[in-house]
Design an enzyme around this catalytic site. Structure first.
Site, PDB file in Angstrom:
ATOM      1  N   ASN A 101       0.876  -1.176   0.000  1.00 21.96           N
ATOM      2  CA  ASN A 101       0.000   0.000   0.000  1.00 21.96           C
ATOM      3  C   ASN A 101       0.908   1.219   0.000  1.00 21.96           C
ATOM      4  O   ASN A 101       1.443   1.607   1.040  1.00 21.96           O
ATOM      5  CB  ASN A 101      -0.915  -0.009   1.218  1.00 21.96           C
ATOM      6  CG  ASN A 101      -1.916   1.143   1.218  1.00 21.96           C
ATOM      7  OD1 ASN A 101      -1.840   2.043   0.388  1.00 21.96           O
ATOM      8  ND2 ASN A 101      -2.839   1.118   2.152  1.00 21.96           N
TER       9      ASN A 101
ATOM     10  N   ARG B 114      -2.733  -2.030  -3.627  1.00 25.03           N
ATOM     11  CA  ARG B 114      -3.963  -1.268  -3.418  1.00 25.03           C
ATOM     12  C   ARG B 114      -3.915   0.007  -4.252  1.00 25.03           C
ATOM     13  O   ARG B 114      -2.919   0.735  -4.231  1.00 25.03           O
ATOM     14  CB  ARG B 114      -4.126  -0.899  -1.946  1.00 25.03           C
ATOM     15  CG  ARG B 114      -5.388  -0.066  -1.696  1.00 25.03           C
ATOM     16  CD  ARG B 114      -5.238   0.846  -0.517  1.00 25.03           C
ATOM     17  NE  ARG B 114      -6.435   1.668  -0.331  1.00 25.03           N
ATOM     18  CZ  ARG B 114      -6.457   2.790   0.371  1.00 25.03           C
ATOM     19  NH1 ARG B 114      -5.361   3.210   0.961  1.00 25.03           N
ATOM     20  NH2 ARG B 114      -7.571   3.474   0.486  1.00 25.03           N
TER      21      ARG B 114
ATOM     22  N   HIS C  55     -12.882   2.852  -0.251  1.00 24.39           N
ATOM     23  CA  HIS C  55     -12.863   1.853   0.828  1.00 24.39           C
ATOM     24  C   HIS C  55     -13.599   0.567   0.412  1.00 24.39           C
ATOM     25  O   HIS C  55     -14.023  -0.211   1.261  1.00 24.39           O
ATOM     26  CB  HIS C  55     -13.506   2.387   2.124  1.00 24.39           C
ATOM     27  CG  HIS C  55     -12.789   3.534   2.747  1.00 24.39           C
ATOM     28  ND1 HIS C  55     -13.459   4.512   3.462  1.00 24.39           N
ATOM     29  CD2 HIS C  55     -11.489   3.872   2.770  1.00 24.39           C
ATOM     30  CE1 HIS C  55     -12.578   5.406   3.901  1.00 24.39           C
ATOM     31  NE2 HIS C  55     -11.383   5.036   3.483  1.00 24.39           N
TER      32      HIS C  55
ATOM     33  N   ARG D  19     -11.416  15.810   6.566  1.00 25.67           N
ATOM     34  CA  ARG D  19     -12.256  16.126   5.407  1.00 25.67           C
ATOM     35  C   ARG D  19     -13.650  16.572   5.850  1.00 25.67           C
ATOM     36  O   ARG D  19     -14.194  16.061   6.834  1.00 25.67           O
ATOM     37  CB  ARG D  19     -12.385  14.917   4.480  1.00 25.67           C
ATOM     38  CG  ARG D  19     -11.069  14.437   3.897  1.00 25.67           C
ATOM     39  CD  ARG D  19     -11.283  13.184   3.071  1.00 25.67           C
ATOM     40  NE  ARG D  19     -10.013  12.567   2.728  1.00 25.67           N
ATOM     41  CZ  ARG D  19      -9.836  11.253   2.597  1.00 25.67           C
ATOM     42  NH1 ARG D  19     -10.841  10.422   2.786  1.00 25.67           N
ATOM     43  NH2 ARG D  19      -8.650  10.776   2.272  1.00 25.67           N
TER      44      ARG D  19
ATOM     45  N   GLU E 298      -8.016  -5.325   5.047  1.00 28.16           N
ATOM     46  CA  GLU E 298      -7.875  -5.034   3.622  1.00 28.16           C
ATOM     47  C   GLU E 298      -6.698  -5.777   3.001  1.00 28.16           C
ATOM     48  O   GLU E 298      -6.761  -6.176   1.831  1.00 28.16           O
ATOM     49  CB  GLU E 298      -7.726  -3.523   3.431  1.00 28.16           C
ATOM     50  CG  GLU E 298      -8.990  -2.751   3.782  1.00 28.16           C
ATOM     51  CD  GLU E 298      -8.799  -1.254   3.759  1.00 28.16           C
ATOM     52  OE1 GLU E 298      -9.210  -0.625   2.773  1.00 28.16           O
ATOM     53  OE2 GLU E 298      -8.233  -0.724   4.730  1.00 28.16           O
TER      54      GLU E 298
END
Length: 391
Positions: free
Chosen positions: A7, A88, A177, A236, A379
Site C-alpha cells: 500500500n 492497493r 474503501h 475532510r 484489507e
C-alpha cells in the site's frame, strides 16, 4: 505460498506478507516520511524487528531497502516464496470492476485516472512502478477501492449534472474503501449465516465511509467522485453545500488549491476542534471543551442520517456493522449512534459494547430488530485473496 501486499502512499509504504489461506500476516513493514530527513523503515518478522532511521530519498529507495530486509531478517522472497504482489489503488474509474493483472496498459490506465484521485493514485503508481522493477518475475495484481461499487445502480451513481459534461469528464459516484466494505460485508454474512442480508457497513477511521449492501451487492455508498463526500472525517468536510466553494472563492478570495487543501486537510474533526484524532477529541470533550462536544454530535448525527437514508433505500435493514480504527475501538461512539436508533428497535448490550476485543462480535440484544456487529477490517487479506484469484 504467500502474497506480498503493498500500500504505497504519498510519503509512506505499508506492506505485509500474507498467507491468503490462513489470513496470517507472516511479516509486516512500514516505510515512513519518504523524502524527508528523518525517514524510518521498520520490518517485523515474528519477534525480530529491524529499524533503519535516516533519509529515505524516494519510493524506490524505500521499497528496495524493505525487500532487502526480507533477505536480512526474513522470510526470504526468493525461490518462489511468493505467488503474487498485490497493490492497493484507490481509483479504478469505470474501467475496473475487479482485480487486474498489471501490465503496461493497466499501469497506463491507473496513471490516466490520477486526476480523479490526485492524493492517492500517483503514490500508488510509484509503488507499482518500483515493485515491478524490483520483482519482475512475480505477477503483480492491482485491487481497486472503487471496484466493489461498480455494481451501484444508476440512481445511486449518477449525479444530476449536465450529462454531456459528466460523461466527458467521467463525473459519477465511484466510492472508496470498497475493499474493506466488500470484506466486512462478506464476514457479516458468514457470521449471521445469511446471504440475503440488507446491510449497512460503517468504515470509520481518519477517512470514513458508509455503504448499503444488499445480498452481497453494493447499492449505495457515501463517498463520491472522490473520497471527500459523505461522513465527517478526520480532516475532510464530508457533505457540504457545493456553493460554499463559490462563496469562499468570491468573498474570501481563496484559490482552488487553497479550497482543496481546506476541504481535504483542514476540515472535519480537525477543522472543528484542532485535532483529527478521535481519541484526542473525546478527551477534549470529557474535559469540558464545547467545540469537541459539538464535533462529536455532528459526527454521530451524520452517521445516523446515512443509516436512516440507506435503510429506506433498501426497504429495510438486517445488520449494522462498525469497522476500521474508530468503528472498532470507540465504544462511546457506537453507544451514541445506536442510542439514537433505539426508537426504531435497534439495541445493543452495553457490557458487550464496552468489552475490548479484536475479534468479530455481535453487540445487539436478543430483542433488537437489527443485528449490530463489530467486524475488524482486513484489507491486506482481502487484497491477497483477490490477487490469488487471478494467479
Amino acid at each position: 505460498m504467500s502474497v506480498l501486499v503493498i500500500n504505497s502512499g504519498s510519503s509512506s509504504i505499508k506492506y505485509q506478507l500474507v498467507d491468503p489461506d490462513t489470513g496470517e500476516a507472516v511479516a509486516t513493514g512500514l516505510v515512513e516520511r519518504i523524502g524527508e530527513e528523518n525517514g524510518l523503515i521498520r520490518h517485523t518478522y515474528g519477534d525480530r524487528v529491524r529499524e533503519i532511521e535516516g533519509p529515505v530519498a524516494d519510493h524506490g529507495v524505500g521499497l528496495e531497502t524493505a525487500i532487502g530486509l526480507f533477505e536480512e531478517i526474513g522470510p526470504s522472497l526468493t525461490d518462489g516464496a511468493i505467488r503474487a504482489v498485490g497493490h492497493r489503488v484507490v481509483q479504478g474509474g469505470k474501467y475496473f470492476d475487479g482485480p487486474a493483472l498489471i501490465d503496461d496498459a493497466v499501469q497506463a490506465k491507473i496513471e490516466e485516472l490520477c486526476p480523479l484521485a490526485p492524493l492517492h493514485n500517483p503514490a500508488h503508481l510509484k509503488g507499482i512502478v518500483v515493485a515491478r522493477r524490483l520483482l519482475p518475475d512475480v505477477p503483480h495484481v492491482v485491487v481497486f477501492d472503487t471496484a466493489f461499487f461498480q455494481s451501484l445502480p444508476d440512481e445511486a451513481a449518477v449525479y444530476a449534472l449536465d450529462r454531456d459534461i459528466a460523461e466527458r469528464y467521467e463525473v459519477r459516484r465511484y466510492g472508496a474503501h470498497g475493499t474493506s466494505h466488500h470484506y466486512v460485508s462478506g464476514r457479516v454474512a458468514d457470521i449471521l449465516g445469511r446471504d440475503d442480508l440488507r446491510q449497512i457497513v460503517l468504515h470509520l477511521g481518519n477517512g470514513a465511509s458508509v455503504s448499503a449492501v444488499e445480498s452481497g451487492r453494493a447499492v449505495e455508498t457515501s463517498m463520491g467522485l472522490t473520497p471527500l463526500e459523505g461522513l465527517v472525517m478526520g480532516t475532510r468536510t464530508g457533505d457540504i453545500d457545493p456553493a460554499v466553494v463559490f462563496h469562499l472563492a468570491r468573498v474570501g478570495g481563496m484559490s482552488i488549491d487553497e479550497l482543496d487543501t481546506l476541504f481535504n486537510r483542514g476540515s472535519g474533526l480537525k477543522g472543528l476542534t484542532g485535532e483529527n484524532d478521535m481519541r484526542l477529541v473525546r478527551s477534549m470533550a470529557a474535559a469540558g471543551d464545547e467545540r469537541a462536544r459539538t464535533a462529536l454530535d455532528v459526527y454521530a448525527h451524520r452517521i445516523v442520517k446515512y443509516i436512516g437514508a440507506y435503510a429506506a433505500t433498501m426497504g429495510g435493514l438486517d445488520a449494522i456493522t462498525f469497522t476500521a480504527g474508530v468503528g472498532e475501538n470507540d465504544a462511546d461512539l457506537r453507544a451514541d449512534v445506536i442510542g439514537r436508533l433505539e426508537p426504531f428497535g435497534v439495541k445493543i448490550n452495553q457490557e458487550l459494547n464496552a468489552a475490548r476485543s479484536k475479534e468479530p462480535r455481535i453487540l445487539s440484544t436478543a430483542d433488537s430488530r437489527v443485528a449490530v456487529l463489530v467486524v475488524p477490517t482486513n484489507e491486506e487479506l482481502a487484497i491477497a485473496r483477490q490477487a490469488m484469484s487471478l494467479v
